[in-house]
Design a protein around this motif. Structure first.
Motif, mmCIF file in Angstrom:
data_model
loop_
_atom_site.group_PDB
_atom_site.id
_atom_site.type_symbol
_atom_site.label_atom_id
_atom_site.label_comp_id
_atom_site.label_asym_id
_atom_site.label_seq_id
_atom_site.Cartn_x
_atom_site.Cartn_y
_atom_site.Cartn_z
ATOM 1 N N ASP A 408 -15.325 8.520 9.960
ATOM 2 C CA ASP A 408 -16.510 9.289 10.346
ATOM 3 C C ASP A 408 -17.240 9.909 9.161
ATOM 4 O OD1 ASP A 408 -14.600 11.128 9.625
ATOM 5 O OD2 ASP A 408 -14.603 12.221 11.522
ATOM 6 N N SER A 411 -20.813 11.396 9.025
ATOM 7 C CA SER A 411 -21.200 11.590 10.421
ATOM 8 C C SER A 411 -21.579 13.043 10.688
ATOM 9 C CB SER A 411 -20.068 11.180 11.357
ATOM 10 O OG SER A 411 -20.484 11.257 12.713
ATOM 11 N N THR A 413 -22.280 15.885 13.930
ATOM 12 C CA THR A 413 -22.348 16.293 15.327
ATOM 13 C C THR A 413 -23.327 17.453 15.406
ATOM 14 O OG1 THR A 413 -20.532 17.895 15.201
ATOM 15 C CG2 THR A 413 -19.954 15.614 15.724
ATOM 16 N N ASP A 424 -19.373 13.146 18.916
ATOM 17 C CA ASP A 424 -18.290 12.300 18.437
ATOM 18 C C ASP A 424 -17.712 11.583 19.663
ATOM 19 O OD1 ASP A 424 -15.195 11.975 17.819
ATOM 20 O OD2 ASP A 424 -16.164 12.230 15.874
ATOM 21 N N ALA A 442 -16.274 3.442 12.341
ATOM 22 C CA ALA A 442 -17.572 3.999 11.948
ATOM 23 C C ALA A 442 -18.608 3.783 13.044
ATOM 24 C CB ALA A 442 -18.036 3.357 10.640
ATOM 25 N N HIS A 445 -19.538 6.577 15.473
ATOM 26 C CA HIS A 445 -19.968 7.856 14.912
ATOM 27 C C HIS A 445 -21.428 7.800 14.464
ATOM 28 C CE1 HIS A 445 -15.586 7.842 14.736
ATOM 29 N NE2 HIS A 445 -15.684 9.143 14.901
ATOM 30 N N ASN A 446 -21.962 8.953 14.161
ATOM 31 C CA ASN A 446 -23.381 9.072 13.803
ATOM 32 C C ASN A 446 -23.555 8.845 12.304
ATOM 33 O OD1 ASN A 446 -24.286 9.875 16.512
ATOM 34 N ND2 ASN A 446 -23.052 11.703 16.131
ATOM 35 N N VAL A 447 -23.503 7.575 11.932
ATOM 36 C CA VAL A 447 -23.545 7.182 10.526
ATOM 37 C C VAL A 447 -24.432 5.957 10.362
ATOM 38 C CG1 VAL A 447 -21.196 8.051 10.154
ATOM 39 C CG2 VAL A 447 -21.543 5.633 10.707
#
Length: 645
Positions: A408, A411, A413, A424, A442, A445-447
């Motif tokens: 992550d 990443s 949140t 997440d 990955a 997640h926010n990536v």
């Protein structure tokens, strides 16, 4: 039971710079090592040079196996006893116990014996490692042990028959059975609880001769934990507490000394000076806080000093957990973590966040950067707006994934307007399947991901951070695959509350780049154009903007995925037993390099978001309007994001 994340926090050394606090990046620092206590008691057995751990990731579950209340905050009296630690919710009702029926999780109850305490210990009807391990833990016998302690001899005799059956069917050493191995420290505590129930329920002070097998089993369990210590992790800590319990109960001082030495050795790894734990999970950090409190209480009650380091590290962890609590009143679901509220300890920062700011001590920081690879921030603690209306966020970086961590890095949140915005995926459990592979990846997640490349878990650097009263900015960088670099700059704003990110990927060959935004379940996402998507629910709205910068988004520059099974994408786990579909918005690029500028803007249902861009002296400006509020973001040539007004 436990949890931990290994790493540490940040130096927040401030330097005045353009109205901001420039946070110096984490560097090398010495770590405090607790000295081993001296004792005149017999010399403990030699520690095994290399801790051994079973080839399984099954663990107690934060939020499921976590005690409902924290240990006492003040020293307990020395009674020379070890208190039964309880069963943490994994209990089967007495009528089911009497028919040898076991149940765990959301699977139907299953009859594992013949009704007389003769159990098939190889039962695993649902093919789940957790189910099997908790069967061998014997913690499911708790209701029967408690009934026996109250004088119910029939129930006590039955649960003792089950325990004796386990001892006969699983002779020392049970190392070849991962489930039995994994459950050793839990089972040890159940044996101790059962022994206490015999004394209490039969009104005697000395264990009757017919139960001598119980003490022999405790000695075998102690020996197993001596030889197979799991080291400086939550497993090892739990083992050390159970080992101490055997030493206290059977009057074996050498076992107590060994357990105290191991705890003294482990605390400086389990929790670092900044309060971060060593297992890369917020959920397990909460678990670790309670676990080390239980260790302290156990030592004090049986006449051993816990020293000062445990209390110091737990106090730092309490502050860490408070900062890791969202404005919604729940802990950040980072790493293997279920949806849960923090457990408050009276008078602490944890008490403050658990009560949504009603009582306790307000944390001293609004934003903190930790050497262990965590950034936790918020717009405030409820000073000028309700606690639940503050915005909160987390950002991950640091060492490569280990233990209960996820892939992550970089990443984010984000919670705002009283709701979760960027989430997440949560904790999918310990079944080695496609769901676990996805939830740790990955892609969950926010990536910015590079799905066309063979990426790996790698360290990620936080190269720059600035903190001001109304905005924070961060720069992160790593190389997730050979020949590929990835950079992310993050800007978090207050009034209006929103997040801007600049992702840059560069490779030696053509790649697919996708910046992913995982949204909370229950929203409908509409793609308005290649540069704009809007997520709506009954009383909420979030704008997801892909602002053209250096590259023009393609016609399919924004796509949405939800509830997809092959490949897995678009899901959320509030706990390991439940999975919900949740939308994922993808900002896409193809090429050797990619530059993706995103803005995540939560609003009231009736508010609109617009923006204009301009270039001045080589710098790029985005003028954002959110409802009636306006702000300007500046992007310098090196990618740094700052707020102008």
């Amino acid at each position: 039971m436990t949890v931990a994340l290994t790493l540490a926090c940040v130096l927040v050394c401030g330097v005045a710079f353009a109205g901001a606090v420039l946070v110096l990046m984490p560097g090398t620092r010495s770590r405090t090592t607790a000295s081993s206590p001296t004792s005149t008691t017999p010399k403990p057995p030699t520690l095994t040079p290399t801790p051994t751990v079973p080839q399984s990731t099954d663990e107690p579950l934060p939020g499921v196996d976590t005690p409902a209340t924290p240990p006492p905050s003040t020293p307990v009296a020395n009674t020379g006893t070890y208190e039964c630690p309880g069963y943490s919710g994994i209990q089967v009702p007495v009528p089911m116990l009497m028919s040898d029926t076991f149940a765990w999780g959301d699977d139907p109850p299953y009859k594992v014996g013949n009704g007389s305490g003769d159990i098939n210990w190889r039962s695993n009807p649902y093919k789940k490692p957790s189910w099997y391990m908790w069967l061998h833990s014997l913690r499911w016998l708790g209701a029967g042990i408690e009934a026996g302690a109250r004088g119910d001899r029939k129930t006590l005799d039955h649960v003792l028959a089950i325990i004796h059956d386990w001892v006969r069917d699983n002779p020392y050493s049970w190392k070849g059975d991962v489930g039995a191995w994994e459950a050793t420290m839990h089972r040890t505590n159940v044996l101790l609880c059962a022994r206490q129930a015999v004394l209490t329920g039969t009104h005697v002070t000395k264990l009757p001769t017919q139960y001598a097998w119980l003490d022999k089993a405790l000695v075998d369990h102690a020996q197993f934990m001596i030889v197979n210590w799991s080291g400086q992790s939550n497993h090892g800590t739990d083992e050390s507490i159970a080992l101490f319990g055997v030493g206290c109960t059977l009057k074996r001082p050498e076992l107590k000394v060994l357990a105290v030495n191991r705890l003294t050795q482990a605390i400086t790894t389990a929790i670092d000076p900044q309060g971060s734990t060593n297992e890369q999970s917020v959920g397990y950090a909460m678990f670790n806080y309670l676990l080390w409190g239980r260790a302290t209480t156990a030592l004090q009650r049986c006449g051993s000093s816990p020293g000062t380091v445990i209390a110091q590290r737990r106090a730092a962890l309490s502050e860490w957990l408070a900062l890791a609590t969202k404005s919604t009143g729940e802990l950040q679901q980072v790493g293997d973590a279920v949806r849960q509220k923090p457990t408050g300890a009276a008078g602490t920062a944890l008490d403050y966040v658990a009560s949504l700011g009603k009582h306790g001590a307000k944390p001293g920081k609004r934003v903190a950067v930790f050497d262990a690879g965590y950034v936790f921030g918020r717009t405030g603690w409820g000073e000028t707006r309700p606690f639940a209306q503050e915005s909160t966020y987390s950002i991950r970086y640091g060492a490569a994934r280990t233990l209960h961590g996820h892939d992550d890095h970089t990443s984010i949140t984000y919670s705002s307007h009283g709701r979760d915005i960027l989430i997440d995926p949560g904790h999918s459990g310990y079944q080695l399947d496609k769901w676990q592979a996805w939830s740790k990846s990955a892609a969950a997640h926010n990536v910015m991901t590079i799905p066309s490349a063979d990426t790996a878990s790698v360290p990620t650097q936080l190269t720059r951070a600035s903190i001001t009263p109304t905005w924070e900015s961060y720069s992160l960088a790593d190389s997730p695959a050979p020949g590929i670099t990835r950079k992310r700059d993050v800007l978090v704003l207050k009034d209006p509350d929103l997040i801007v990110t600049l992702d840059r990927g560069q490779a030696t060959s053509t790649q697919r780049y996708e910046t992913l935004w995982h949204l909370a379940p229950g929203q409908k996402v509409t793609v308005q154009s290649p540069t704009e998507a809007v997520a709506t629910s009954r009383d909420a709205k979030t704008y997801l903007l892909q602002i053209p910068y250096q590259q023009q988004p393609a016609k399919d520059g924004i796509t949405v995925v939800e509830g997809q099974q092959d490949p897995v994408q678009g899901w959320y786990y509030p706990d390991i037993f439940h999975r919900e579909s949740a939308p994922v918005v993808k900002f896409n690029r193809n090429g050797n390099d990619a530059t993706i500028l995103s803005a995540i803007v939560p609003t009231a249902p009736t508010e609109a978001v617009t923006y204009k861009t301009r270039t001045v002296a080589g710098m790029y400006f985005v003028d954002l309007t959110v409802g009636s509020r306006k702000t300007t973001v500046r992007i310098t040539q090196d990618g740094r994001l700052t707020r102008i007004n």
